[in-house]
Design a protein around this motif. Sequence first.
Motif, short mmCIF file in Angstrom:
data_model
loop_
_atom_site.label_atom_id
_atom_site.label_comp_id
_atom_site.label_asym_id
_atom_site.label_seq_id
_atom_site.Cartn_x
_atom_site.Cartn_y
_atom_site.Cartn_z
N GLU A 144 0.82 -1.21 0.00
CA GLU A 144 0.00 0.00 0.00
C GLU A 144 0.86 1.27 0.00
N ILE A 145 2.01 1.21 0.66
CA ILE A 145 2.93 2.36 0.63
C ILE A 145 3.44 2.58 -0.80
N LEU A 151 11.07 6.27 -3.29
CA LEU A 151 10.83 5.05 -2.50
C LEU A 151 11.72 3.91 -3.01
N ALA A 152 11.80 3.77 -4.33
CA ALA A 152 12.61 2.69 -4.90
C ALA A 152 14.06 2.80 -4.46
N LEU A 206 13.87 0.39 3.59
CA LEU A 206 12.47 0.36 4.00
C LEU A 206 12.13 -0.94 4.71
N VAL A 207 12.70 -2.04 4.24
CA VAL A 207 12.38 -3.34 4.84
C VAL A 207 13.37 -3.75 5.93
N SER A 208 14.38 -2.90 6.21
CA SER A 208 15.38 -3.30 7.21
C SER A 208 15.62 -2.26 8.30
N ASP A 209 15.15 -1.02 8.10
CA ASP A 209 15.44 0.07 9.02
C ASP A 209 14.13 0.65 9.53
N GLU A 216 9.37 6.79 8.47
CA GLU A 216 9.33 7.93 7.55
C GLU A 216 8.30 7.71 6.44
N PHE A 217 8.27 6.49 5.89
CA PHE A 217 7.37 6.22 4.78
C PHE A 217 5.92 6.03 5.23
N ILE A 218 5.71 5.62 6.47
CA ILE A 218 4.35 5.63 7.02
C ILE A 218 3.83 7.06 7.01
#
Length: 352
Positions: free
Chosen positions: A176-177, A192-193, A199-202, A208-210
């Motif tokens: 969804e993000i 984002l890319a 994004l998946v490790s930190d 931040e992306f939420i």
Amino acid sequence: MLENLEIQSHVGPYSVTYAGSPGEAIAAALLPGCVVIADARVAELYAADFAVLDGTPCIFIEADEDAKSIAKIVPVLEQLAELGLKRSQTLVAIGGGVVQDIACFIASIFMRGIPWHFVPTTLLAQADSAIGSKSSVNMNAGKNILGTFYPPKQIFVGVGFLQTLPDDEVRSGIGEIIKVHAIDGPESFDYLAGKFDQLVSDDAVLAEFISRALRIKKRYIEIDEFDRGPRKIFNFGHSFGHAIETATHYGIPHGIAVTMGMKIANDFAVALGKADAGHRDRMLGILQQNYASFADYAIDAEAVFHAMAKDKKNSDAGYGIIIPVGAEARIEAITVKPDQFFLDTLKAALAL
């Protein structure tokens, strides 16, 4: 420091507040006389944090897709009536999207409307569904056939809840993000890319992306709360994604199905001559990474095709889908006839 939000709605403003620990998020949501509806699994995992309830009446539910039905919701309504919940009191929901849908629907109809608070505990709920006012309830005829628009008064986001999420649920929220950033435009998607591995490790990057996702979505829901115009593009990936969920009997988590749906929508955009293959290829790697663990899942194209016939976005003219269009890959709603070309394109696109 994450930026708190205030969102305007048809029933007045409501807020998103970032809390510290899960216990702090729960405590902030409670008001005197409130009643809690909570995901039983979350309550088990965070028993120490749930201690802040301290005697507050609580209804625990098994938060699976089957719970989002009238048959399962009626007993919850009966329990609330037996507890003597009044129109002036607050319903507090603690859980992910299923609990949110149930609580929102109940709050909108119980005593003709009662206030409610939401403590989202999944990434998908924290980054997307928590704002926007929607409730969705399933029927035998299909997913999310019933629903209302009725936002919570307050939302309390405790990022600490994400520590116990299974990887598939994290990927579901990330789906969804990704969607929200694709809607915001190529620059947002590419940003984002560039941070996808972090994004998946930190946890800090995820937080931040939420916040980014909610701020992007806020712009749309404040001008189209009832999903009649500009907000429709937030269904990017969903026409195909919901049908994939139905065709696989919900074997694929929602946000991952939506990620697959975005890939399919991009393929349709190219097949229909609406977008350049360069945009499809630019997005493909990130989408594939996010649904990689389900790439080999058996998905029946005919079942997806027929499931799409029940989508709310359809009209007499055909199936409503959301695709990228033009040189800037603007996400737009179009209508496509459900003919042999559609089915053949779908079959090809399902080669994930």
